[in-house]
Write a protein that holds these residues in place. Structure first.
Motif, PDB file in Angstrom:
ATOM      1  N   ALA A 134      50.526  34.153 -86.519  1.00  0.00           N
ATOM      2  CA  ALA A 134      50.505  34.550 -85.111  1.00  0.00           C
ATOM      3  C   ALA A 134      51.588  33.781 -84.335  1.00  0.00           C
ATOM      4  O   ALA A 134      52.267  34.340 -83.470  1.00  0.00           O
ATOM      5  CB  ALA A 134      49.137  34.279 -84.502  1.00  0.00           C
ATOM      6  N   TYR A 135      51.751  32.524 -84.686  1.00  0.00           N
ATOM      7  CA  TYR A 135      52.795  31.702 -84.045  1.00  0.00           C
ATOM      8  C   TYR A 135      54.174  32.289 -84.333  1.00  0.00           C
ATOM      9  O   TYR A 135      54.993  32.466 -83.416  1.00  0.00           O
ATOM     10  CB  TYR A 135      52.694  30.268 -84.565  1.00  0.00           C
ATOM     11  CG  TYR A 135      53.743  29.324 -84.029  1.00  0.00           C
ATOM     12  CD1 TYR A 135      53.703  28.878 -82.708  1.00  0.00           C
ATOM     13  CD2 TYR A 135      54.773  28.868 -84.853  1.00  0.00           C
ATOM     14  CE1 TYR A 135      54.666  28.002 -82.213  1.00  0.00           C
ATOM     15  CE2 TYR A 135      55.740  27.993 -84.366  1.00  0.00           C
ATOM     16  CZ  TYR A 135      55.689  27.568 -83.054  1.00  0.00           C
ATOM     17  OH  TYR A 135      56.642  26.704 -82.570  1.00  0.00           O
ATOM     18  N   TYR A 136      54.422  32.650 -85.606  1.00  0.00           N
ATOM     19  CA  TYR A 136      55.705  33.242 -85.986  1.00  0.00           C
ATOM     20  C   TYR A 136      55.952  34.536 -85.203  1.00  0.00           C
ATOM     21  O   TYR A 136      57.025  34.746 -84.635  1.00  0.00           O
ATOM     22  CB  TYR A 136      55.722  33.515 -87.494  1.00  0.00           C
ATOM     23  CG  TYR A 136      56.995  34.135 -88.008  1.00  0.00           C
ATOM     24  CD1 TYR A 136      58.056  33.346 -88.452  1.00  0.00           C
ATOM     25  CD2 TYR A 136      57.147  35.516 -88.062  1.00  0.00           C
ATOM     26  CE1 TYR A 136      59.230  33.911 -88.934  1.00  0.00           C
ATOM     27  CE2 TYR A 136      58.319  36.098 -88.536  1.00  0.00           C
ATOM     28  CZ  TYR A 136      59.354  35.295 -88.969  1.00  0.00           C
ATOM     29  OH  TYR A 136      60.526  35.864 -89.437  1.00  0.00           O
ATOM     30  N   CYS A 137      54.931  35.365 -85.132  1.00  0.00           N
ATOM     31  CA  CYS A 137      55.089  36.667 -84.438  1.00  0.00           C
ATOM     32  C   CYS A 137      55.356  36.466 -82.945  1.00  0.00           C
ATOM     33  O   CYS A 137      56.147  37.181 -82.339  1.00  0.00           O
ATOM     34  CB  CYS A 137      53.848  37.525 -84.642  1.00  0.00           C
ATOM     35  SG  CYS A 137      53.606  38.034 -86.350  1.00  0.00           S
ATOM     36  N   PHE A 184      66.890  35.640 -85.827  1.00  0.00           N
ATOM     37  CA  PHE A 184      65.712  34.880 -85.405  1.00  0.00           C
ATOM     38  C   PHE A 184      65.150  34.086 -86.583  1.00  0.00           C
ATOM     39  O   PHE A 184      64.893  32.894 -86.485  1.00  0.00           O
ATOM     40  CB  PHE A 184      64.611  35.798 -84.862  1.00  0.00           C
ATOM     41  CG  PHE A 184      63.262  35.122 -84.848  1.00  0.00           C
ATOM     42  CD1 PHE A 184      62.949  34.182 -83.882  1.00  0.00           C
ATOM     43  CD2 PHE A 184      62.323  35.376 -85.854  1.00  0.00           C
ATOM     44  CE1 PHE A 184      61.716  33.523 -83.897  1.00  0.00           C
ATOM     45  CE2 PHE A 184      61.093  34.714 -85.868  1.00  0.00           C
ATOM     46  CZ  PHE A 184      60.795  33.787 -84.891  1.00  0.00           C
ATOM     47  N   HIS A 185      64.975  34.771 -87.713  1.00  0.00           N
ATOM     48  CA  HIS A 185      64.340  34.112 -88.860  1.00  0.00           C
ATOM     49  C   HIS A 185      65.148  32.898 -89.305  1.00  0.00           C
ATOM     50  O   HIS A 185      64.600  31.827 -89.565  1.00  0.00           O
ATOM     51  CB  HIS A 185      64.185  35.085 -90.020  1.00  0.00           C
ATOM     52  CG  HIS A 185      63.389  34.525 -91.165  1.00  0.00           C
ATOM     53  ND1 HIS A 185      62.021  34.417 -91.130  1.00  0.00           N
ATOM     54  CD2 HIS A 185      63.781  33.988 -92.366  1.00  0.00           C
ATOM     55  CE1 HIS A 185      61.588  33.878 -92.262  1.00  0.00           C
ATOM     56  NE2 HIS A 185      62.639  33.597 -93.023  1.00  0.00           N
ATOM     57  N   LYS A 186      66.482  33.064 -89.335  1.00  0.00           N
ATOM     58  CA  LYS A 186      67.338  31.946 -89.747  1.00  0.00           C
ATOM     59  C   LYS A 186      67.121  30.752 -88.821  1.00  0.00           C
ATOM     60  O   LYS A 186      66.836  29.640 -89.261  1.00  0.00           O
ATOM     61  CB  LYS A 186      68.809  32.378 -89.737  1.00  0.00           C
ATOM     62  CG  LYS A 186      69.739  31.338 -90.373  1.00  0.00           C
ATOM     63  CD  LYS A 186      71.192  31.776 -90.385  1.00  0.00           C
ATOM     64  CE  LYS A 186      72.051  30.658 -90.994  1.00  0.00           C
ATOM     65  NZ  LYS A 186      71.650  29.304 -90.483  1.00  0.00           N
ATOM     66  N   SER A 187      67.172  31.003 -87.510  1.00  0.00           N
ATOM     67  CA  SER A 187      67.036  29.882 -86.564  1.00  0.00           C
ATOM     68  C   SER A 187      65.630  29.284 -86.641  1.00  0.00           C
ATOM     69  O   SER A 187      65.446  28.073 -86.535  1.00  0.00           O
ATOM     70  CB  SER A 187      67.347  30.344 -85.136  1.00  0.00           C
ATOM     71  OG  SER A 187      66.369  31.289 -84.736  1.00  0.00           O
ATOM     72  N   PHE A 188      64.635  30.159 -86.869  1.00  0.00           N
ATOM     73  CA  PHE A 188      63.261  29.656 -87.000  1.00  0.00           C
ATOM     74  C   PHE A 188      63.154  28.719 -88.200  1.00  0.00           C
ATOM     75  O   PHE A 188      62.615  27.614 -88.110  1.00  0.00           O
ATOM     76  CB  PHE A 188      62.288  30.831 -87.149  1.00  0.00           C
ATOM     77  CG  PHE A 188      60.832  30.435 -87.219  1.00  0.00           C
ATOM     78  CD1 PHE A 188      60.062  30.325 -86.068  1.00  0.00           C
ATOM     79  CD2 PHE A 188      60.227  30.158 -88.447  1.00  0.00           C
ATOM     80  CE1 PHE A 188      58.719  29.955 -86.129  1.00  0.00           C
ATOM     81  CE2 PHE A 188      58.881  29.789 -88.510  1.00  0.00           C
ATOM     82  CZ  PHE A 188      58.130  29.687 -87.350  1.00  0.00           C
TER      83      PHE A 188
END
Lengths: 530, 530
Positions: free
Chosen positions: B470-473, B520-524
């Motif tokens: 949920a945090y990721y989303c 987004f995924h890379k920076s996350f």
């Protein structure tokens, strides 16, 4: 998983506290439902082997629920209809006349042209800017369709909407409520639903926790309420309408029944009021409504106001007032009263039953409870968009100056004045029958005459294991093809007998119906008179 | 009254036997609810004074129910949308992309022209014989509209229909099922509903008696099932789909979970199978389906087959087979298996979510149980007629030789082939992301990638009291405007994290979405990599 398994475990624990102590071990281990430990040799596994689905293994609440408006009598009518279809002279009548249900268009009432124009254009918007469309549709229906499409994100009439319904349409409905009541309405209080029935179910689901929760319902009542209370496992707490005073609703009766039920351990959650009345057709006086509002406020009851017949008032001396208007006029606001008003596109002069449009206006609930209502609405995603559009149309029909205004007004007034005439003619006819008394239909779509049945007829009914009024209705159907619903399906003072008859058959057919009814009743009484 | 008071008394007695011994006296006297004896001085009346409606006084089943597809993440998305509306540069994106729900037309998919032509003509039949109509509508849509109107008693599209839906439309649907399966279908087995959701609720309501009744559901599952089971007070018995074998459904897992739950005193009533899978997108092999049918027959379980994605298969090596076809091909008939198949107009290539049309085909139940299903359908009168018409259209679209056939086929194939391309592009993009693996979407409308989240990210989520997925989303949404649903809303193996992303954004937008997702995924990951 975690989320709902915790949820489910929580609720199991909750319920086990109430009444399943022995299950405690199950609960702490309900996580193990997810584990990989097999349990083939468990002693209890055979005893809990799933039975095939049978009447004695389904939800008893389903078995308990009843809905007479489409019950036994209608099944018989459908059977007779089929017999007539195959053999036109199978019965002493050429057609079945369905006076059992408020379904105007099934009896030949035409839809309001403007409403259908707008629906058609919203269903197939690509024709909106074709030249031929100008020749087929009124200018204001085209204009309204554009307005509605612009209120729908991406003009997507085929998309799920917001769970409460399209915001722009709720704005229109709220404006319509304000215009009707003279008090503000908030579009965020509107929940659009597939007709009024799902809205009633949502509120029953919210309020009923167990059979110890009661809902005060009028007797006679519309059986959606008894059915919904049964399905949700609650207890119907009846209050009687006074037939002698034109189905009057006495607050003293409400108080008495509330106290009696409380003394039996029932927690009464809400009061259902149907105004105009179904099946009884009375229209409440404003003073009476004020007393009802005061009662709900004093007793902390949710007022569930069935106002789907708000357009159906036939007598000059009575006027429809919404309970929201009445409570606001008393100075009561959000903090004072939890009030839900139900409206439908199925009734009124429009009678668009098949479109399944409607809404509830929910006021006087805390934000946290509102969230729960929203969540339940979300599980079903949204109500059908055509029904949503139609609900907005009935709350904002053509206005003076619109191209459709005159034809729309003529259609509306034609239907309402004809309904008033039909109600009067049938009322007079019933009152002419031996042993029959019938209150005036001030509103709604029904008459609920009382029949004083001869002892012999009651004995004949008992011999056939039927309620006497059900027996009368069955005899009426097989003799005349007229379908009416026995009073026992709505509730009545024990020992009295009634039936509900709609006022909806087309006006030209009413004289024949009166003749058939009168002849049948005379011969029935001759057969059983002591 | 008598009828339902007896009913209500009966049920109270029933329940009291189970767990409310102390109420016995109440029951024998529940007739007295109707009497006129006041009970003002009853000692218990104060203790049962109705509380105002608050979170702790509403039905706990409502509180327990959850529906993540329109949960927290969507509320946040709506908030961001409003902020963008008032201040276009409020966020690093111009629009919210709703990939949380299978709602194709909300993302720009156009309705099938032929279907909308017929709906418009049925909504406003008076234009059918106007000359301009020939110029606006295809010949076969006009012909079909006439055919449908002739199937509706009195051509009344605004009337309540038979509780199961208009007979002529059910005939058409049954013929469509026969053409699909090569086995007979009975129009009397069809119940038309406002989308598939109410049909699922009806079956849960029928089967669930208490929390001791369980329903086997796949994990991951579509949360309508968990929500409906919670609302009806049953227990969800999970079985896991095997992510490693492309979300395979192993009968050994079904057996194990069935036995485990039985050992805990749960009576399992039914097995839910979603094929093609939601949120998982797998399409079951016929052999697998045979084993599932055999399992349900052996164990006496009702097979609830969610087949709403039957038109959505994207890989040549897989084909949709209805469970009815599979069971009939095994030689099993009415007596062998209780089977309910759910279909909806919301999915397929048509994606008419807003029309709320659908049906369930109910086979293998006794006449007495069928009567109970009919009764519950009757309480809600009928589903909306436009949805009923549309359900008949999707089961019998234009045929070779019809004027619309070519354009219809082009629209259908254009949508389905584009969906297949979008599914592949997104699947590949997800699989390129660090720590993400994504199974192929063989069918349906979703991808359900698995994210291997860094410890630091899980800690950060815990700090915000959120499930890690949920945090990721939520981070994905606030960074890119893309709305996806956390796996925890569907269920997943504890300790694994997923999200559901629809394949529905219009094809031209997919590259931008892939870029946004990837960045987004890379920076996350950079932010949280250990």
């Amino acid at each position: 998983m975690r989320r709902f398994v915790i949820g489910s475990a929580r609720s199991l624990i909750e319920r086990s506290r109430q009444n399943y102590q022995f299950q405690r071990p199950l609960l702490s281990s309900s996580y193990r439902l997810l584990s990989s430990t097999p349990a083939v040799d468990s002693p209890s596994s055979s005893s809990t082997m799933s039975p095939p689905v049978a009447l004695n293994t389904i939800n008893p609440k389903v078995i308990e629920c009843e809905y007479a408006v489409r019950g036994e009598i209608v099944n018989l009518a459908q059977k007779l209809q089929e017999e007539i279809n195959t053999k036109p002279d199978a019965h002493p009548f050429e057609e079945i006349l369905y006076c059992n249900i408020g379904n105007p268009q099934s009896l030949g009432q035409h839809p309001i042209t403007f409403f259908r124009e707008v629906l058609a254009l919203c269903d197939h918007p690509t024709i909106l800017d074709k030249s031929e469309t100008q020749g087929l549709f009124s200018a204001d229906s085209i204009e309204r369709a554009w307005k509605i499409l612009d209120q729908i994100p991406g003009r997507a009439t085929g998309a799920y909407s917001h769970s409460q319904g399209i915001k722009g349409l709720r704005d229109t409905i709220a404006a319509g409520i304000e215009a009707r009541d003279g008090f503000p309405a908030d579009p965020n209080d509107i929940f659009l639903t597939d007709g009024a029935s799902p809205a009633v179910h949502m509120m029953m689901q919210l309020l009923i926790r167990s059979e110890k929760d009661g809902i005060l319902c009028p007797i006679p009542q519309y059986p959606l309420y008894s059915a919904s209370i049964a399905l949700h496992g609650g207890t119907l707490v009846p209050y009687y309408l006074d037939e002698a005073t034109g189905w009057g609703l006495e607050v003293s009766e409400l108080k008495k029944q509330l106290e009696t039920s409380r003394s039996m351990g029932i927690t009464v959650r809400a009061l259902v009021v149907i105004n105009p009345g179904n099946p009884t057709g009375q229209v409440l006086a404003e003073e009476n409504q004020k007393a009802i509002v005061e009662f709900c406020k004093q007793e902390g009851l949710v007022l569930l106001a069935d106002e789907v017949y708000q357009e159906n008032v036939y007598v000059p001396e009575k006027k429809f007032h919404s309970f929201k208007k009445v409570s606001r006029s008393m100075g009561y606001g959000e903090k004072d009263l939890s009030l839900v008003s139900f409206q439908s596109v199925s009734k009124g002069y429009y009678g668009e039953c098949g479109k399944r449009g409607g809404y509830m206006e929910v006021t006087g609930f805390g934000a946290d409870v509102r969230e729960q209502i929203y969540k339940v609405a979300s599980v079903n995603l949204c109500s059908n968009i055509s029904g949503q559009i139609l609900a907005s149309l009935v709350m904002s029909p053509p206005k003076v100056g619109d191209e459709s205004y005159e034809s729309y007004g003529a259609e509306r007034d034609g239907i309402l004045s004809s309904l008033a005439r039909r109600a009067k003619t049938l009322e007079d006819a019933f009152n002419k029958l031996e042993g029959v008394t019938c209150n005036k239909a001030e509103g709604a779509m029904y008459l609920f005459p009382r029949i004083d049945l001869p002892e012999k007829a009651i004995k004949a009914a008992e011999a056939e294991k039927k309620a006497p009024d059900a027996y009368y209705c069955q005899r009426l159907l097989t003799a005349t093809g007229i379908v009416v619903v026995p009073g026992s399906g709505f509730g009545q003072v024990p020992g009295t007998w009634h039936f509900r008859c709609t006022i909806l058959p087309q006006e030209e057919k009413i004289p024949a119906i009166v003749t058939r009814l009168t002849d049948f009743h005379k011969s029935f009484m001759d057969e059983f008179r002591g």
